[in-house]
Design an enzyme around this catalytic site. Structure first.
Site, PDB file in Angstrom:
ATOM      1  N   GLY A  51       0.824  -1.208   0.000  1.00  0.00           N
ATOM      2  CA  GLY A  51       0.000   0.000   0.000  1.00  0.00           C
ATOM      3  C   GLY A  51       0.854   1.252   0.000  1.00  0.00           C
ATOM      4  O   GLY A  51       2.056   1.191  -0.273  1.00  0.00           O
ATOM      5  N   ASN A  52       0.242   2.378   0.283  1.00  0.00           N
ATOM      6  CA  ASN A  52       0.993   3.640   0.357  1.00  0.00           C
ATOM      7  C   ASN A  52       0.355   4.535   1.425  1.00  0.00           C
ATOM      8  O   ASN A  52      -0.645   4.163   2.041  1.00  0.00           O
ATOM      9  CB  ASN A  52       1.028   4.329  -1.015  1.00  0.00           C
ATOM     10  N   HIS A  53       0.954   5.704   1.636  1.00  0.00           N
ATOM     11  CA  HIS A  53       0.539   6.545   2.773  1.00  0.00           C
ATOM     12  C   HIS A  53      -0.669   7.434   2.494  1.00  0.00           C
ATOM     13  O   HIS A  53      -1.031   8.248   3.336  1.00  0.00           O
ATOM     14  CB  HIS A  53       1.700   7.443   3.208  1.00  0.00           C
TER      15      HIS A  53
END
Ligand code: CTP
Length: 406
Positions: A212-214
């Site tokens: 995933g990412n932030h």
């Protein structure tokens, strides 16, 4: 300029006899803080639960009671109030008030004003579950709906009787959001269809893990709200986010880049404007396992494959099928901000790109503020100074309004 559509609006808040009257105080306060002018009417039963002075204190304006109907020097106070209002909300609306409204009875200030009002009428019922489900109440609500009233709620939950059931008035924040939406419908972007993506996609490794990412979704959700405020019809396609979609959006939750691509392509034909604010994964695991990867497997490496660039696919679609669609992208860059953004604008065939410097701690991912530069097809650049993501979104929507007018 795009702003909260509640600002400067005349809101007539009528409060009838239900314990939920205390929530109406909170609502009057929130509306007033936004810059709306709120006039309040209390029925005699409401006055037993909360006083006119309470409302006067939060709105800074007079709160009206039945005594104003007979004793005021102005003998048509109900007509004056009805004509003044941009919208009339009855919250809480008791079973008794609903019955009177449905049958045209005018025996107190609330009911005669509702009869006189030509503005949209919104009612937020609040009562015990048995009273709400009673055939008489249901029939009255049906009549009101046929007369054009908008019914909000009630919700399921804990009731004043101590029982649980359907009858709880919506919370102040929910009613606020509905009024905001209802009062935005004839703004500049009325009739325009926006497709907005938000959040960070999740690419499954196995049933419990993902890449995933932030991204929090804040910028995309704020853009959806700003587009709604400006009158647009908004479809929000969102990767997982903790945020609540703004009232009025047609909401489509997705998980992976591929889910998002499918939903975006399903909706592109109807869209006038697409804003890709989502942080879409560029890579996903080449294999997503159906069983959890066990420690004993001593996994050392992950094989990845590239995902489809959705915005690039949209750019190609624009070129070949629909030149009129306005495409807006974001560029999240940790170096060479403007060069990289300008390259993406060109290669993805966009009308506008919003360049974000993600190396900063006060802009970009998962923070409340942002600062950006907008780059246009003709080489023009426009800076958006640092501010909260709501403000940044309003600037972007204003820019899109200008582009649509050109
Ligand atoms: N985007 C997309 N599909 C992808 C990747 C990105 O639609 N698979 C969109 C994003 O929503 C954004 C724009 O493309 O509007 C730019 O995304 P960004 O991550 O900045 O750039 P990339 O094109 O992915 O290139 P790079 O990661 O190499 O900077």
């Amino acid at each position: 300029m795009t702003e909260n559509p509640l600002k400067h609006k005349h809101i007539l808040l009528a409060v009838s006899g239900s314990i939920a009257a205390y929530k109406a105080v909170e609502l009057a306060s929130q509306l007033t803080k936004t810059g709306a002018l709120v006039d309040v009417i209390l029925t005699q039963a409401a006055e037993k639960l909360v006083s006119a002075l309470t409302f006067r204190s939060v709105t800074g304006r007079k709160a009206f009671t039945d005594s104003d109907l007979w004793e005021n020097e102005e003998h048509v106070v109900h007509i004056t109030l009805a004509r003044w209002a941009n919208i009339m909300l009855i919250a809480p609306a008791s079973a008794n008030s609903l019955a009177k409204l449905a049958h045209g009875i005018g025996d107190n200030l609330l009911s005669v004003t509702a009869l006189a009002a030509a503005c949209p009428l919104v009612v937020a019922p609040a009562m015990d579950a048995g009273m709400f489900s009673h055939p008489a109440t249901q029939a009255n609500l049906k009549i009101l709906q046929e007369h054009g009233a908008i019914i909000l709620g009630p919700a399921e939950g804990h009731l004043a009787s101590g029982l649980k059931g359907k009858g709880r008035m919506l919370e102040a924040a929910e009613l606020y959001a509905h009024l905001r939406y209802l009062l935005s419908r004839s703004n500049k972007l009325a009739g325009k269809k926006f497709l907005i993506t938000a959040g960070g996609t999740q690419e499954a490794l196995d049933p419990v893990r993902f890449l995933g990412n932030h991204s929090s979704g804040k910028q995309g959700y704020a853009l959806a709200q700003a587009a709604l405020d400006a009158g647009a019809e908004v479809t929000l396609i969102s990767a997982p986010s903790a945020l609540t979609p703004p009232v009025g959006t047609s909401f489509i939750p997705v998980v992976s880049a591929e889910d998002m691509r499918i939903k975006v392509m399903d909706h592109i034909e109807q869209a006038d404007v697409v804003i890709m604010a989502a942080a879409v994964a560029d890579f996903r695991p080449a294999v997503s396992r159906t069983q959890k990867i066990k420690k004993e497997s001593k996994l050392q490496e992950l094989k990845l494959e590239t995902t489809t660039d959705i915005l690039k696919a949209l750019g190609d679609y624009k070129k070949s099928k629909k030149p009129a669609v306005l495409l807006v992208g974001f560029a999240a860059e940790s170096e060479h901000l403007l060069e990289n953004a300008s390259r993406k604008l060109e290669s993805k065939n966009l009308d506008l790109i919003v360049a974000n410097d993600i190396s900063r701690s006060d802009a970009g991912f998962a923070v409340d503020t942002n600062e950006a530069t907008m780059l246009f097809r003709d080489g023009k650049q426009l800076k958006i100074p640092k501010q909260d993501k709501e403000g940044v979104s309003q600037k972007i929507i204003d820019t899109i309004i200008n582009l649509l007018q050109e």
